[in-house]
Write a protein that holds these residues in place. Structure first.
Motif, PDB file in Angstrom:
ATOM      1  N   ALA A 394       0.833  -1.208   0.000  1.00  0.00           N
ATOM      2  CA  ALA A 394       0.000   0.000   0.000  1.00  0.00           C
ATOM      3  C   ALA A 394       0.870   1.262   0.000  1.00  0.00           C
ATOM      4  CB  ALA A 394      -0.934  -0.008   1.213  1.00  0.00           C
ATOM      5  N   VAL A 395       1.918   1.273   0.825  1.00  0.00           N
ATOM      6  CA  VAL A 395       2.796   2.447   0.888  1.00  0.00           C
ATOM      7  C   VAL A 395       3.517   2.623  -0.452  1.00  0.00           C
ATOM      8  CG1 VAL A 395       4.858   3.449   1.978  1.00  0.00           C
ATOM      9  CG2 VAL A 395       3.086   2.382   3.395  1.00  0.00           C
ATOM     10  N   LYS A 396       3.963   1.507  -1.003  1.00  0.00           N
ATOM     11  CA  LYS A 396       4.636   1.580  -2.314  1.00  0.00           C
ATOM     12  C   LYS A 396       3.682   2.148  -3.373  1.00  0.00           C
ATOM     13  CE  LYS A 396       6.445  -1.464  -5.916  1.00  0.00           C
ATOM     14  NZ  LYS A 396       7.817  -1.060  -6.208  1.00  0.00           N
ATOM     15  N   ASP A 532      -6.939  -0.710   8.654  1.00  0.00           N
ATOM     16  CA  ASP A 532      -6.595  -2.129   8.516  1.00  0.00           C
ATOM     17  C   ASP A 532      -5.803  -2.323   7.219  1.00  0.00           C
ATOM     18  OD1 ASP A 532      -6.466  -4.834   8.167  1.00  0.00           O
ATOM     19  OD2 ASP A 532      -8.631  -5.197   8.271  1.00  0.00           O
ATOM     20  N   PRO A 533      -4.549  -2.755   7.314  1.00  0.00           N
ATOM     21  CA  PRO A 533      -3.733  -2.893   6.086  1.00  0.00           C
ATOM     22  C   PRO A 533      -4.266  -3.955   5.129  1.00  0.00           C
ATOM     23  CG  PRO A 533      -2.585  -3.845   7.963  1.00  0.00           C
ATOM     24  CD  PRO A 533      -3.801  -3.153   8.510  1.00  0.00           C
ATOM     25  N   TYR A 534      -5.084  -4.890   5.607  1.00  0.00           N
ATOM     26  CA  TYR A 534      -5.646  -5.895   4.702  1.00  0.00           C
ATOM     27  C   TYR A 534      -6.554  -5.215   3.670  1.00  0.00           C
ATOM     28  CZ  TYR A 534      -4.041 -10.127   7.188  1.00  0.00           C
ATOM     29  OH  TYR A 534      -3.286 -11.149   7.730  1.00  0.00           O
ATOM     30  N   ASP A 535      -7.077  -4.034   4.009  1.00  0.00           N
ATOM     31  CA  ASP A 535      -7.797  -3.234   3.015  1.00  0.00           C
ATOM     32  C   ASP A 535      -6.746  -2.429   2.249  1.00  0.00           C
ATOM     33  OD1 ASP A 535      -9.326  -1.467   1.529  1.00  0.00           O
ATOM     34  OD2 ASP A 535      -9.883  -0.234   3.262  1.00  0.00           O
ATOM     35  N   VAL A 536      -6.149  -3.056   1.250  1.00  0.00           N
ATOM     36  CA  VAL A 536      -4.999  -2.462   0.564  1.00  0.00           C
ATOM     37  C   VAL A 536      -5.410  -1.177  -0.169  1.00  0.00           C
ATOM     38  CG1 VAL A 536      -3.234  -2.833  -1.201  1.00  0.00           C
ATOM     39  CG2 VAL A 536      -3.821  -4.685   0.359  1.00  0.00           C
ATOM     40  N   GLU A 537      -6.566  -1.214  -0.837  1.00  0.00           N
ATOM     41  CA  GLU A 537      -7.000  -0.050  -1.611  1.00  0.00           C
ATOM     42  C   GLU A 537      -7.245   1.158  -0.703  1.00  0.00           C
ATOM     43  OE1 GLU A 537     -10.172  -1.065  -4.334  1.00  0.00           O
ATOM     44  OE2 GLU A 537     -10.530   1.067  -4.693  1.00  0.00           O
ATOM     45  N   GLY A 538      -7.979   0.920   0.391  1.00  0.00           N
ATOM     46  CA  GLY A 538      -8.276   1.994   1.344  1.00  0.00           C
ATOM     47  C   GLY A 538      -6.996   2.546   1.969  1.00  0.00           C
TER      48      GLY A 538
END
Lengths: 641, 211
Positions: A394-396, A532-538
């Motif tokens: 996500a950060v990338k 929540d990092p599992y929500d990559v898009e959010g």
């Protein structure tokens, strides 16, 4: 073995223990009243075990927020008359050194033992530090066990020594003692009657005139060192070649001498105390020797100090020759003073010094190569389902959207692996606990001087409490501009899932108040979001959004460590619907397998389609949301999100 | 054949496979049988997919150091084919016995397509050509069949116990396992251990090689 061996109350019985268990057992037999530590490999299991046993044996044990606080607590308990043990890795000694140097000057009351687990070769460390230089700097005696058995016995003796001379004493172990197992003879666990108190007239004050007393205490140890029962000599009297060694290296030296058939001519002097040196013992053996060979890990600590001693007695020892790291004779594949010792390195060194032939067995590399030309290396990777993989992706992605070459600063924990492929090579700095946040403070002040890249620091939850908070205060105070991403997996994962202040549990298993990261940040007046990092898009959108404004900001990415989450609960099955996956014609370039590269997302070579290794998969379902074809499906259990 | 002065056993695999527990069970069974035992473990990489190796040294005579010298392994218990081969290359010799799980675990470099995982048949051939014997078994599948998908380590421990390398009866290992688990978990782990015992007993190649 394991925890159970610590409970054996049959004095004289031989049980299998790791070095870490042996130290814990020794501490209990010594009647400790206080134990403290911050988790660090290779010593993390010592306090883990002591915490579980504290209730049974009525002593106090804590995971401290960092090593400096751990040491200060243990010293205070010593001032109150309780035997105390404090446990850390060498990096922890760096953190605690300011207090350590002072405590050894003020002196102590009840025995205070500092257990340091050095990690030659850095099996589970970012660096390879020989802590003995710091322990010497702090004017502490240094004891070095060679086996788990000695680790237990030396822990007991260390308390006696510390109490006699009123100095903290270092028990310096290495990974091959901490994580080794062997026969340990258990002793009695005596009932202890403790009444901690500090007398009205007792003072523990660091003041410069105590330096002389500190030196006098060390001289007292120097005189006692020759009688230290853990020094050992094996070999012929008046050996012409004398091996001087300590710690696990002693075991390799013994085996190497035997392998070379040199038992009749090489003597081995094993030092159980490596500072101050047992000078009479050393000089006695050196006088009759022609060659002295030093075998130790990691740096030439004993070698330097013995050569210094020899220089003072040059006329008596002439024409003695020294062989070791300094001469280049004792060197692993990366050179002298780098990496671990092993029986082959010692055998090669001794063979060269003694003029005998030896080369290590070549192995079957050549023969294997004909059938298997390459045995691929196994890089460390985030576990299947690790929330860090999702966070780094996500950060990338957010930095790519932003397009200003954002700089990402790393820290110490599982997520340090973000320097490598498993974290998409995102981290550009890694140093010490919390140091990425301090560095972000610096970069975040450079906009006025032409630095126009966004700054992101990534730190774990346990590291946040350990050392990131002062840097965060500094950032707010000095108006630094950066985004701090706290990867909160609700545990200290790297060292084996120890509790920390954000978890509501302590070392003794008690329920305690939770101090969530967001509360700390809010308390400092810093804007904070939790996602929540599992929500990559959010998460990607949120990171992108946060990068667009000035000031210090905190984003907590919270999701439990996959190894803990995988335990116990009934999880859905995640699988690839191979009707939907179109393999290499998709154009995703095998995203789940080659790009996201979760270790459970493997490739079905026969069908040329993605497949999930269900033995490895931890059911996080992140790949389900990332597959461009929607080919990864979930069956049964509760779906996430 | 007289017992060697030291048994040098290496348990090797990938982080997260339970190698450390297996090595501790073997070592404890030996201590409980009156041996001197030293175990050297590298578990810094455990759970993170790195290579993990335990060196177990068992002797009637004295405590050995925690690292087995190159070329001196008497037995290799491999939880994963590539790791078994990686360990055999420096530590094995023509007299080394090998028990290997056939289930592959792919390194990151293979996943991302930089390397290819060697063919299992070639790995087996390379090991067989450079050891005294190779017993290859589907330990992970046996564990799944026994009802414990994470019980590969118990199957492999059972296979080792049944290979007759150490003069220690299976009951001693089972006693150690009984001290570690309770209730249903104990039954499942014992079932996996016994599945390993049974698999090795059925192996004709080993029967011919046993000394």
């Amino acid at each position: 073995m394991s925890f159970l061996s610590l409970l054996v109350n049959e004095p004289g019985r031989s049980v299998l223990m790791t070095g870490n268990e042996a130290v814990a057992r020794g501490a209990i037999e010594a009647g400790i009243g206080y134990a403290s530590s911050y988790p660090g490999s290779p010593t993390a299991e010592i306090l883990g075990n002591l915490g579980r046993l504290a209730g049974d044996y009525h002593f106090y044990a804590e995971w401290s927020v960092n090593e400096k606080v751990a040491l200060e607590g243990a010293a205070a308990a010593s001032f109150a008359g309780l035997r105390s043990i404090c446990i850390m890795k060498p990096n922890g000694v760096n953190v605690a050194l300011d207090s350590l140097a002072s405590i050894s000057q003020s002196g102590i009351k009840a025995g205070l033992v500092l257990v340091v687990g050095d990690d030659p070769a850095g099996h589970s460390s970012t660096n390879e530090e020989d802590s003995r230089y710091l322990e010497k700097l702090a004017h502490m005696p240094i004891l070095e066990p060679s086996t788990p058995r000695e680790a237990k016995e030396m822990t007991l003796a260390a308390f006696e020594l510390s109490e006699k001379i009123k100095l903290p004493v270092a028990l310096r172990c290495v990974t091959r003692v901490c994580h080794a197992s062997g026969n340990v003879t258990v002793g009695e666990i005596a009932g202890v009657n403790r009444k901690p108190a500090i007398g009205k007239n007792e003072r523990f004050i660091t003041v410069k005139f105590l330096h002389a007393l500190q030196e006098a205490k060390l001289n007292q140890v120097r005189r006692m060192a020759d009688a230290w029962p853990f020094n050992r000599y094996a070999g012929p009297e008046n050996a012409k070649t004398l091996v001087i060694t300590a710690g696990a290296s002693f075991m390799y030296a013994r085996e190497a001498v035997k392998e070379l058939g040199l038992e009749g001519e090489v003597g081995i002097l094993k030092l159980g105390i490596s500072w101050p040196l047992p000078e009479k013992t050393l000089l006695g053996r050196l006088k009759t020797a022609e060659k002295a060979v030093f075998i130790e890990e990691v740096e030439p600590f004993i070698e330097e100090n013995v050569m210094h001693l020899a220089a003072q007695h040059m006329m008596d020892l002439y024409p003695l020759q020294f062989y070791g790291q300094k001469s280049g004779h004792v060197a692993g594949p990366s050179g002298p003073g780098i990496g671990e010792m092993n029986p082959e390195i010692v055998a090669m060194a001794l063979a060269a010094v003694c003029g005998v032939n030896y080369s290590p067995p070549p192995g079957c590399d050549e023969s294997v190569k004909k059938l298997v030309p390459k045995v691929p290396q196994r890089d460390l990777a985030f576990c299947a389902g690790c929330p860090h993989r999702a966070s780094f992706w996500a950060v990338k992605s957010a930095l790519a959207l932003d397009g200003r070459d954002g700089v990402v600063l790393g820290d110490i924990g599982c997520y340090t692996m973000g320097v490598g492929r498993t974290g998409f090579n995102l981290l550009q700095t890694v140093h010490a606990m919390g140091s990425g946040v301090g560095m972000a403070c610096g970069l975040g002040k450079l906009a006025d001087y032409g630095f126009n890249q966004p700054v992101v620091a990534m730190v774990g939850d346990s590291t946040f409490y350990h050392a990131a908070i002062p840097a965060l205060v500094n950032a707010r105070y000095n108006k630094s501009s950066f985004l701090l991403v706290v990867l909160d997996n609700e545990t200290t994962a790297m060292t084996g899932h120890q509790p920390h202040p954000g978890m509501g549990k302590n070392a003794m298993g008690e329920e305690v108040v939770r101090m969530p990261v967001e509360s700390v940040a809010e308390g400092l007046g810093i804007p904070v979001s939790v996602h929540d990092p599992y929500d990559v898009e959010g998460t990607t959108e949120l990171v992108f959004h946060l990068l667009q404004s000035e000031g210090t900001k905190v984003l907590v990415l919270r999701r439990a460590c996959a190894l803990i989450a995988a335990k116990g609960t009934k999880k859905p099955r995640v699988y690839v619907d191979q009707e939907l996956c179109i393999g290499d014609s998709c154009g995703c370039n095998r995203f789940c397998n080659q790009t996201f590269s979760c270790t459970a997302n493997i490739w079905d070579v026969k069908n040329n389609k993605a497949v999930i290794d269900e033995v490895v998969c931890n059911r996080c379902q992140v790949c389900v949301s990332l597959c461009p074809r929607g080919a990864i499906k979930v069956e049964g259990g509760e779906q996430i999100g | 054949m007289a017992e060697p002065s030291v048994h040098n056993i290496i348990v090797t695999g990938v982080g997260g496979q339970g190698n450390v527990l297996a090595s501790q069970i073997i070592a404890t069974a030996a201590v409980n049988s009156g041996y001197f035992v030293s175990v050297g473990e590298t578990f810094g990489a455990s759970q993170r997919g790195g290579s993990v190796m335990s060196h177990i040294r068992i002797s009637r005579e004295e405590a050995y150091g925690p690292l087995i010298p190159r070329g001196k392994a008497t037995m290799i218990v491999g939880f994963e084919p590539l790791e078994t081969l990686r360990t055999l290359i420096p530590y094995g010799n023509k007299e080394t016995g090998v028990i290997m799980n056939l289930r592959s675990n792919y390194p990151l470099s293979v996943l991302v397509g930089e390397d290819t995982y060697p063919e299992i048949e070639k790995i087996k051939e390379a090991i067989a050509a450079n050891s005294r014997f190779l017993v290859a078994l589907e330990a992970t599948e046996l564990a799944v069949a026994a009802g414990v998908p994470v019980g590969t380590n118990m199957v492999m421990t059972g296979a080792f116990a049944g290979a007759g390398v150490l003069p220690i009866p299976p009951e001693t290992y089972e006693g150690v396992i009984a001290g570690l688990f309770g209730g249903e978990l104990l039954e499942l782990n014992l079932a996996a251990f016994r599945a390993g015992l049974k698999a090795i007993a059925a192996d004709q190649d080993l029967a011919g090689q046993r000394r």
